[in-house]
Structures are given as structure tokens and as C-alpha cells.
Design a protein around this motif. Structure first.
Motif, short mmCIF file in Angstrom:
data_model
loop_
_atom_site.label_atom_id
_atom_site.label_comp_id
_atom_site.label_asym_id
_atom_site.label_seq_id
_atom_site.Cartn_x
_atom_site.Cartn_y
_atom_site.Cartn_z
N VAL A 30 0.84 -1.19 0.00
CA VAL A 30 0.00 0.00 0.00
C VAL A 30 0.88 1.25 0.00
N SER A 31 0.61 2.16 -0.92
CA SER A 31 1.31 3.43 -0.95
C SER A 31 0.43 4.46 -1.62
N ARG A 32 0.91 5.70 -1.65
CA ARG A 32 0.17 6.74 -2.37
C ARG A 32 0.39 6.64 -3.87
N GLY A 33 1.30 5.76 -4.29
CA GLY A 33 1.49 5.52 -5.71
C GLY A 33 2.36 6.51 -6.43
N ASN A 34 3.10 7.36 -5.69
CA ASN A 34 3.90 8.39 -6.35
C ASN A 34 5.40 8.18 -6.18
N ARG A 35 5.81 6.97 -5.77
CA ARG A 35 7.24 6.73 -5.60
C ARG A 35 7.56 5.27 -5.82
N GLU A 36 8.68 5.03 -6.50
CA GLU A 36 9.19 3.68 -6.67
C GLU A 36 10.02 3.30 -5.45
N PRO A 37 10.20 2.00 -5.19
CA PRO A 37 11.09 1.59 -4.08
C PRO A 37 12.50 2.13 -4.30
N TYR A 38 13.24 2.31 -3.23
CA TYR A 38 14.60 2.82 -3.33
C TYR A 38 15.54 1.82 -4.00
N ARG A 39 15.16 0.56 -3.96
CA ARG A 39 16.01 -0.50 -4.53
C ARG A 39 15.13 -1.40 -5.39
N GLN A 40 15.56 -1.63 -6.62
CA GLN A 40 14.78 -2.47 -7.52
C GLN A 40 15.03 -3.95 -7.24
N SER A 41 14.00 -4.73 -7.39
CA SER A 41 14.10 -6.17 -7.20
C SER A 41 13.04 -6.85 -8.05
N GLY A 42 13.42 -7.95 -8.69
CA GLY A 42 12.46 -8.70 -9.49
C GLY A 42 11.34 -9.30 -8.67
N ILE A 43 11.55 -9.37 -7.36
CA ILE A 43 10.54 -9.95 -6.47
C ILE A 43 9.25 -9.13 -6.47
N TRP A 44 9.36 -7.83 -6.78
CA TRP A 44 8.19 -6.98 -6.75
C TRP A 44 7.11 -7.41 -7.75
N ARG A 45 7.50 -8.19 -8.76
CA ARG A 45 6.47 -8.63 -9.72
C ARG A 45 5.50 -9.63 -9.10
N PHE A 46 5.86 -10.17 -7.93
CA PHE A 46 4.97 -11.09 -7.23
C PHE A 46 4.12 -10.38 -6.17
N VAL A 47 4.21 -9.07 -6.12
CA VAL A 47 3.55 -8.28 -5.08
C VAL A 47 2.28 -7.62 -5.62
N ASN A 48 1.20 -7.73 -4.89
CA ASN A 48 -0.02 -6.98 -5.21
C ASN A 48 0.14 -5.55 -4.72
N THR A 49 -0.43 -4.60 -5.41
CA THR A 49 -0.31 -3.20 -5.00
C THR A 49 -1.69 -2.58 -4.82
N ALA A 50 -1.75 -1.59 -3.94
CA ALA A 50 -2.98 -0.83 -3.71
C ALA A 50 -2.59 0.62 -3.47
N THR A 51 -3.22 1.53 -4.18
CA THR A 51 -2.95 2.95 -4.02
C THR A 51 -4.01 3.57 -3.12
N LEU A 52 -3.57 4.04 -1.95
CA LEU A 52 -4.47 4.67 -0.99
C LEU A 52 -3.84 5.97 -0.50
N ASP A 53 -4.59 7.04 -0.54
CA ASP A 53 -4.14 8.33 0.00
C ASP A 53 -4.58 8.38 1.46
#
Length: 317
Positions: A30-53
Motif C-alpha cells: 500500500v502506498s500513495r502511488g507516487n514513488r518507486e522503491p529505493y532499490r529495484q528487485s524482481g521480487i516486486w512482480r509477485f507483489v499486489n499493489t494498492a494505491t491509498l491516499d
């Protein structure tokens, strides 16, 4: 478990989300959807995302409900900074989750009497940030002891890692302090430079959250310090940085009233906050109960961050 991480692309979340996936959890970031993680990882493709303010939804009184709608087994809240914010989330999740983990701060202690400080020491926080976090901790642990919510609070120190400027030996965040030490230039420190700071690498904080989730039967209703194995003095910190570049630190020590005139108002405020707290926290409880084992010392964590600053041309040596 299905784990919802609030603030998933920040300093801690960057490392925590991949660790949770590797540990076999289904993760909703969960994030506001306006920033990428500080470190890239291929693992993120297995992560569900939700944008919440969060700010907007809390104003509507619906943030807790929005998190509950994600159907979590556990929630890790990395970005809660006020008691009403914590209360809204708890009221929505009461009876709905197996574990709620909150990110606190070692500044809940205020000035220490005995060091390294233990979690059991009486709280004497000052400043809005420390006071609010202490109120949240008291509320969550009381709720856990009353059986209302299975909550755990982790208290990091000064979080560092590649991607942002760490707290420096002068007690503020201007990265040029590292450049001055690298170039052999004189650096002023407040008082005698013997106040302490206590860093922790973001990945070690992430490790602690995973360990608390693994050991939730022990961790519920408890708080834990999450820092490096040892705090460092400002003077020792500066001397160590200079040695990285084959130099002896050229330091001068100024009384506070004189030191604050040598930096900007913002830098002076940051330095005062850090030297007034002078944190020095024990990790004995987290080691024993959670199996927390930090990979980085304070200086190792800072060095990785400074190397990134040099790669980016932010620090010139």
C-alpha cells in the motif's frame, strides 16, 4: 499469511516487501502511488499493489475500512504518526487480523538515564514526533493486553541505506559533511562531540519486522528496539569517516550557542534534536525474543549510504 504493508515503497518497505515474499507471504503493498522503491528487485512482480491516499481517507474516516477491505491476515504500518491515525486503523481491524505491527522510534524514550536504554525504562519523550509515537505505543500495547488487537511495536533508530542522505557526524543531514571529512577540511562539532546517535540499516529493520511476524505468539503486546549493535559518538563517527579516505579528522569543538551560528537554521534544529536525545538503545530483548541479528554495524550501514552518495555525485571527495 496475507500481509498488507502500509508505506511499502519507503525506506523500510523497500527491503521489507521482498523479505516477506521470500518468507512465503502474500503481500499487498500500500502506498500513495507516487514513488518507486529505493532499490529495484524482481521480487516486486509477485507483489499486489494498492494505491491509498491515507491523509485524504483518514479525513473521510474511511482509511481503516479501506485497509480492512484488502482482507489482511496481518498489517504492517510503517507510516503512522499520530494517535488518531492509529485509533482509526485499530477500530477497523479489531477482530479482523492476526497481527498488527507498528513502526515506532527510539525517540519515545527522550533523554536516557541508564544506557543502553531498555524497552522497560519509563518514557520521557519530548518534541511532537517522540510524544506522538509514545502515545501510539501506549495505546497499541494497552489494546493488545486487553485482547482488542494483537499488536507489536518496533522502534528503529536513524534509518540509513543507499538512496537517501544519512544522519551525519554533525547531527544533521547535509551530505557535504561527508565530503569535508573526505577532503581533509575542518569540521565543527557541537560541545565535545560526545553526544551519541544510533543508526540502523533499513534492511535490518525489515529483518526485525519479519522476525516479529514469525514469532508473533511472543511479540504480541511487546515493543522492541531495532538498531545496530552499538551507538556511536559524533566525534567517533567523524573520525571513522575520515579514516575511510586515509585522513585524520580535523575537528573543532564549539559550545552549542556558537555551533548553531555556523550552520543553517534547519541544520541547527536537526542537530539539537539529535544531541538532546543522544539515543543509545539495547537490542538484547529483540535478540533474545525475536532472533533479531543485525547484519550492519552503525558505520557499515552509513558507509553503504555514503558510497551511494558518491556514486551519484552528491558527495565530492
Amino acid at each position: 499469511m496475507r500481509v498488507v504493508v502500509i508505506g511499502a515503497t519507503g525506506h523500510i518497505g523497500t527491503y521489507l516487501v521482498p523479505r516477506l515474499v521470500e518468507d512465503g507471504h502474500e503481500v499487498v503493498a500500500v502506498s500513495r502511488g507516487n514513488r518507486e522503491p529505493y532499490r529495484q528487485s524482481g521480487i516486486w512482480r509477485f507483489v499486489n499493489t494498492a494505491t491509498l491516499d491515507r491523509t485524504k481517507l483518514e479525513a473521510d474516516g474511511t482509511f481503516g475500512e479501506a485497509v480492512r477491505a484488502l482482507r489482511p491476515d496481518a498489517v504492517i504500518d510503517l507510516v503512522c504518526f499520530s494517535l488518531p491515525s492509529a485509533q482509526q486503523l485499530v477500530e477497523a481491524l479489531c477482530g479482523q487480523v492476526e497481527h498488527l505491527l507498528h513502526c515506532g522510534t527510539i525517540w519515545v524514550h527522550g533523554p536516557s538515564v541508564e544506557v543502553p536504554a531498555l524497552e522497560s525504562q519509563p518514557r520521557r519523550p519530548f518534541g511532537d514526533y517522540g510524544i506522538q509515537k509514545a502515545q501510539i505505543e501506549a495505546y497499541l500495547l494497552h489494546a493488545a493486553h486487553m485482547g482488542n488487537i494483537p499488536a507489536t511495536v518496533l522502534h528503529p533508530g536513524h534509518i540509513v541505506g543507499p538512496g537517501w542522505s544519512p544522519l551525519n557526524p554533525a547531527g544533521h543531514f547535509n551530505p557535504d559533511v561527508f565530503g569535508r571529512l573526505a577532503r581533509g577540511e575542518e569540521l565543527a562539532l557541537p560541545n565535545l562531540g560526545l553526544e551519541t546517535v544510533h543508526h540502523v540499516h533499513a534492511d535490518d529493520v525489515a529483518q526485525a519486522f519479519v522476525q516479529a511476524l514469525r514469532h508473533r505468539s511472543i511479540a504480541v503486546g511487546e515493543s522492541y528496539h531495532v538498531v545496530s549493535p552499538a551507538a556511536i559518538s559524533l566525534r567517533g563517527y567523524a573520525e571513522c569517516v575520515a579514516r575511510w579516505f586515509g585522513r585524520d579528522a580535523r575537528l573543532k569543538f564549539l559550545p552549542w550557542d556558537e555551533f548553531k551560528t555556523t550552520v543553517t537554521e534547519e541544520e541547527a534544529a536537526a542537530t539539537w534534536d539529535h544531541i538532546a536525545h543522544s539515543p543509545n538503545a539495547s537490542i538484547a530483548k529483540a535478540r533474545t525474543e525475536l532472533g533479531y541479528c543485525p547484519r550492519y554495524s552503525s558505520m557499515e550501514a552509513v558507509k553503504e549510504a555514503v558510497e551511494w552518495l558518491m556514486e551519484q555525485g552528491i558527495v565530492e571527495i
